[in-house]
Design an enzyme around this catalytic site. Structure first.
Site, PDB file in Angstrom:
ATOM      1  N   LYS A  66      -5.220   9.809  14.652  1.00 48.80           N
ATOM      2  CA  LYS A  66      -6.102   9.263  13.608  1.00 48.80           C
ATOM      3  C   LYS A  66      -7.487   9.168  14.218  1.00 48.80           C
ATOM      4  O   LYS A  66      -7.630   9.023  15.433  1.00 48.80           O
ATOM      5  CB  LYS A  66      -5.627   7.855  13.204  1.00 48.80           C
ATOM      6  CG  LYS A  66      -6.108   7.417  11.855  1.00 48.80           C
ATOM      7  CD  LYS A  66      -5.185   7.892  10.750  1.00 48.80           C
ATOM      8  CE  LYS A  66      -5.679   7.490   9.394  1.00 48.80           C
ATOM      9  NZ  LYS A  66      -4.748   7.904   8.334  1.00 48.80           N
ATOM     10  N   GLY A 124      -0.497   0.146  -9.519  1.00 44.71           N
ATOM     11  CA  GLY A 124      -1.645   1.023  -9.242  1.00 44.71           C
ATOM     12  C   GLY A 124      -1.531   2.350  -9.963  1.00 44.71           C
ATOM     13  O   GLY A 124      -0.472   2.986  -9.930  1.00 44.71           O
ATOM     14  N   GLY A 162      -3.629   5.151  -9.463  1.00 50.15           N
ATOM     15  CA  GLY A 162      -4.558   6.070  -8.811  1.00 50.15           C
ATOM     16  C   GLY A 162      -3.850   7.390  -8.581  1.00 50.15           C
ATOM     17  O   GLY A 162      -2.989   7.797  -9.365  1.00 50.15           O
ATOM     18  N   ASN A 163      -4.172   8.050  -7.480  1.00 47.73           N
ATOM     19  CA  ASN A 163      -3.583   9.362  -7.204  1.00 47.73           C
ATOM     20  C   ASN A 163      -2.053   9.282  -7.098  1.00 47.73           C
ATOM     21  O   ASN A 163      -1.334  10.012  -7.778  1.00 47.73           O
ATOM     22  CB  ASN A 163      -4.210   9.906  -5.910  1.00 47.73           C
ATOM     23  CG  ASN A 163      -3.684  11.270  -5.550  1.00 47.73           C
ATOM     24  OD1 ASN A 163      -2.664  11.384  -4.903  1.00 47.73           O
ATOM     25  ND2 ASN A 163      -4.353  12.313  -5.995  1.00 47.73           N
ATOM     26  N   VAL A 164      -1.552   8.367  -6.298  1.00 45.90           N
ATOM     27  CA  VAL A 164      -0.096   8.274  -6.087  1.00 45.90           C
ATOM     28  C   VAL A 164       0.598   7.778  -7.360  1.00 45.90           C
ATOM     29  O   VAL A 164       1.578   8.376  -7.831  1.00 45.90           O
ATOM     30  CB  VAL A 164       0.220   7.335  -4.897  1.00 45.90           C
ATOM     31  CG1 VAL A 164       1.724   7.186  -4.714  1.00 45.90           C
ATOM     32  CG2 VAL A 164      -0.430   7.846  -3.615  1.00 45.90           C
ATOM     33  N   GLY A 165       0.087   6.691  -7.933  1.00 46.26           N
ATOM     34  CA  GLY A 165       0.722   6.062  -9.095  1.00 46.26           C
ATOM     35  C   GLY A 165       0.768   6.976 -10.312  1.00 46.26           C
ATOM     36  O   GLY A 165       1.782   7.043 -11.010  1.00 46.26           O
TER      37      GLY A 165
HETATM   38  P1  NAD Z   1      -6.361   5.602  -5.217  1.00 45.88           P
HETATM   39  O1  NAD Z   1      -7.634   5.037  -4.721  1.00 45.88           O
HETATM   40  O2  NAD Z   1      -6.357   6.931  -5.880  1.00 45.88           O
HETATM   41  O3  NAD Z   1      -5.693   4.588  -6.262  1.00 45.88           O
HETATM   42  C1  NAD Z   1      -5.480   3.240  -6.015  1.00 45.88           C
HETATM   43  C2  NAD Z   1      -5.293   2.551  -7.350  1.00 45.88           C
HETATM   44  O4  NAD Z   1      -4.928   1.209  -7.121  1.00 45.88           O
HETATM   45  C3  NAD Z   1      -6.548   2.530  -8.223  1.00 45.88           C
HETATM   46  O5  NAD Z   1      -6.219   3.008  -9.507  1.00 45.88           O
HETATM   47  C4  NAD Z   1      -6.906   1.057  -8.303  1.00 45.88           C
HETATM   48  O6  NAD Z   1      -7.415   0.696  -9.582  1.00 45.88           O
HETATM   49  C5  NAD Z   1      -5.595   0.386  -8.066  1.00 45.88           C
HETATM   50  N1  NAD Z   1      -5.680  -0.966  -7.514  1.00 45.88           N
HETATM   51  C6  NAD Z   1      -6.614  -1.508  -6.711  1.00 45.88           C
HETATM   52  N2  NAD Z   1      -6.302  -2.798  -6.443  1.00 45.88           N
HETATM   53  C7  NAD Z   1      -5.143  -3.040  -7.083  1.00 45.88           C
HETATM   54  C8  NAD Z   1      -4.309  -4.166  -7.204  1.00 45.88           C
HETATM   55  N3  NAD Z   1      -4.605  -5.313  -6.596  1.00 45.88           N
HETATM   56  N4  NAD Z   1      -3.176  -4.060  -7.935  1.00 45.88           N
HETATM   57  C9  NAD Z   1      -2.855  -2.911  -8.558  1.00 45.88           C
HETATM   58  N5  NAD Z   1      -3.608  -1.818  -8.496  1.00 45.88           N
HETATM   59  C10 NAD Z   1      -4.738  -1.883  -7.765  1.00 45.88           C
HETATM   60  O7  NAD Z   1      -5.378   5.557  -3.986  1.00 45.88           O
HETATM   61  P2  NAD Z   1      -4.072   6.461  -3.730  1.00 45.88           P
HETATM   62  O8  NAD Z   1      -4.492   7.692  -3.068  1.00 45.88           O
HETATM   63  O9  NAD Z   1      -3.281   6.506  -4.983  1.00 45.88           O
HETATM   64  O10 NAD Z   1      -3.322   5.573  -2.636  1.00 45.88           O
HETATM   65  C11 NAD Z   1      -2.584   4.418  -2.984  1.00 45.88           C
HETATM   66  C12 NAD Z   1      -1.844   3.926  -1.754  1.00 45.88           C
HETATM   67  O11 NAD Z   1      -0.988   4.955  -1.264  1.00 45.88           O
HETATM   68  C13 NAD Z   1      -2.699   3.526  -0.560  1.00 45.88           C
HETATM   69  O12 NAD Z   1      -2.021   2.502   0.116  1.00 45.88           O
HETATM   70  C14 NAD Z   1      -2.702   4.776   0.291  1.00 45.88           C
HETATM   71  O13 NAD Z   1      -2.957   4.482   1.644  1.00 45.88           O
HETATM   72  C15 NAD Z   1      -1.275   5.224   0.096  1.00 45.88           C
HETATM   73  N6  NAD Z   1      -1.062   6.657   0.370  1.00 45.88           N
HETATM   74  C16 NAD Z   1      -1.728   7.598  -0.346  1.00 45.88           C
HETATM   75  C17 NAD Z   1      -1.500   8.932  -0.081  1.00 45.88           C
HETATM   76  C18 NAD Z   1      -2.175  10.004  -0.877  1.00 45.88           C
HETATM   77  O14 NAD Z   1      -1.939  11.185  -0.617  1.00 45.88           O
HETATM   78  N7  NAD Z   1      -2.991   9.677  -1.868  1.00 45.88           N
HETATM   79  C19 NAD Z   1      -0.593   9.309   0.933  1.00 45.88           C
HETATM   80  C20 NAD Z   1       0.093   8.321   1.638  1.00 45.88           C
HETATM   81  C21 NAD Z   1      -0.162   6.988   1.327  1.00 45.88           C
END
Ligand code: NAD
Length: 378
Positions: free
Chosen positions: A73, A185, A187-190
């Site tokens: 990292k 959430g 976002g991308n994952v959700g």
């Molecule tokens: P993102 O920024 O695309 O989405 C995060 C979402 O969470 C946003 O829609 C935001 O509105 C929402 N959010 C913020 N605070 C919140 C709360 N208190 N309660 C509920 N929702 C809330 O992020 P992502 O890429 O979807 O990543 C989400 C998690 O998954 C992070 O912990 C990240 O480290 C982990 N992760 C992501 C990836 C990836 O490829 N995107 C890979 C491994 C792990």
């Protein structure tokens, strides 16, 4: 202070460019399985200690995903909110220049906090090797139309989270069809997880963001929930549904809880409220291992983060080896299914929680190839 133990870190690098004002770190934790893989984060507070912990997580995640990558990292100390885009790119360029002696031989970069595909373009162009980073733009190719960047927006992590859930549910003789799902959430994952669960015939009953939860026991249309969030600022603008406080996502009446936003979502004050039989950790560290142990004793199945959310790093490997997006999805499915099944079988055999079983498998894989590790006594 970085802590050293039986596995690493193998290299701790602090880099500085006085002219540009760039200060950063690279921690290569362990390269027994291959070059260390891990993102670059840019924040004003990023520290060596934080980067070292994240690098170790990558060692276990890559080992468990059965990829020829070790863990690493890196971080650049800067506040992207107060610097210009041009300054940001200058810092990325200087950082890439400084890491050239070890990248891509011992380190393969990727985007992390405040880093995206354009930053990877600058990093890779400066380095000179397309293998120096993944998460590149899709028009950055090894040859025309071949070996191109695979952007994050394709949703590999949410796709993997869905498959981890499917495997877990089927392992216990059940089916996703008709199961109720709560997603923390959007976002991308959700969002991608929501899409695949819906397509599999599961019912999304609760979705949260930082402003609240939208709940409807009859089901939510995730596309319309997403529209409400994008157009009106929050999932709570979707109707019909009941609006609840954000933290209520944890105690919802749903068969499966998918975490996809913040760390420590589950904590000592809400752990007893959990009604879900399965928790799939899409986000990183949504609860401590001690809380997972409490849930294990209650018979709740928690698929840990480094098992469930490995889709992103598997996609990185697909990009690194020049695969197309369709091939990437096949690889994510194959690896998540295989490794989640192995973890479930190991946990059943040992009567432990899934994290313990997953760690056992990951440690064994690293030790088998590691020339610099101290063999642990069991
Ligand atoms: P993102 O920024 O695309 O989405 C995060 C979402 O969470 C946003 O829609 C935001 O509105 C929402 N959010 C913020 N605070 C919140 C709360 N208190 N309660 C509920 N929702 C809330 O992020 P992502 O890429 O979807 O990543 C989400 C998690 O998954 C992070 O912990 C990240 O480290 C982990 N992760 C992501 C990836 C990836 O490829 N995107 C890979 C491994 C792990």
């Amino acid at each position: 202070m970085v802590e050293f133990d039986d596995f690493g870190p193998e290299k701790v690098l602090e880099v500085y460019n006085a002219k540009v004002g760039m200060r950063g770190f690279l921690i290569v934790d362990n390269t027994a399985l291959g070059p260390g893989k891990g993102g670059i984060r840019m924040t004003p507070s990023v520290s060596m200690d934080e980067v070292a912990k994240l690098a170790r997580t990558m060692t276990w995640k890559c080992a468990l995903a059965d990829l020829p990558f070790g863990g690493a990292k890196s971080g650049i100390i800067a506040d992207p909110k107060v610097i210009t885009k041009q300054k940001k790119m200058e810092l990325v360029k200087a950082f890439s220049e400084a890491l050239k002696p070890v990248c891509p031989s011992l380190y393969v970069a990727a985007p992390d906090m405040n880093m995206a595909e354009e930053e990877m373009r600058t990093f890779v162009t400066t380095n000179g090797s397309l293998q120096s980073a993944t998460g590149k733009p899709s028009n950055m190719c090894m040859s025309p139309g071949k070996g191109c960047g695979i952007p994050h927006e394709l949703g590999s992590t949410g796709f993997g989270v869905f498959h981890a859930a499917k495997v877990a549910v089927e392992f216990y003789g059940e089916s996703l069809k008709g199961k109720t799902i709560a997603i923390e959430g959007l976002g991308n994952v959700g969002t991608f997880a929501a899409q695949y669960f819906s397509e599999a015939g599961a019912t999304l009953v609760g979705i949260s963001d930082s402003k609240g939860v939208i709940y409807n026991a009859q089901g939510l249309d995730y596309k319309k929930v997403l529209q409400a969030k994008q157009k009106m600022g929050s999932v709570t603008n979707y109707q019909p549904g009941k609006i609840l406080p954000t933290t209520d996502i944890v105690g919802l009446n749903a068969d499966i809880l998918v975490t996809a936003a913040i760390p420590d979502l589950v904590n000592s004050s809400n752990v007893q409220s959990i009604k879900s039989k399965y928790i799939i950790e899409g986000s990183n560290i949504p609860m401590t291992a001690a809380l997972e142990q409490i849930l294990f004793k209650k018979g709740i199945i928690v698929v840990p983060d480094f098992v469930a959310n490995a889709g992103g790093v598997i996609s990185s490997y697909a990009e690194y080896t020049g695969k197309k997006p369709e091939e990437m999805f096949k690889l994510v499915e194959k690896k998540i299914v295989k490794n989640t099944t192995l973890v479930l079988e190991q946990a059943k055999k040992d009567d432990t929680k899934l994290r313990d079983a997953a760690m056992k498998i990951a440690i064994e894989r690293v030790l088998k190839k590691c020339k610099t590790c101290r063999t642990l006594k069991s």
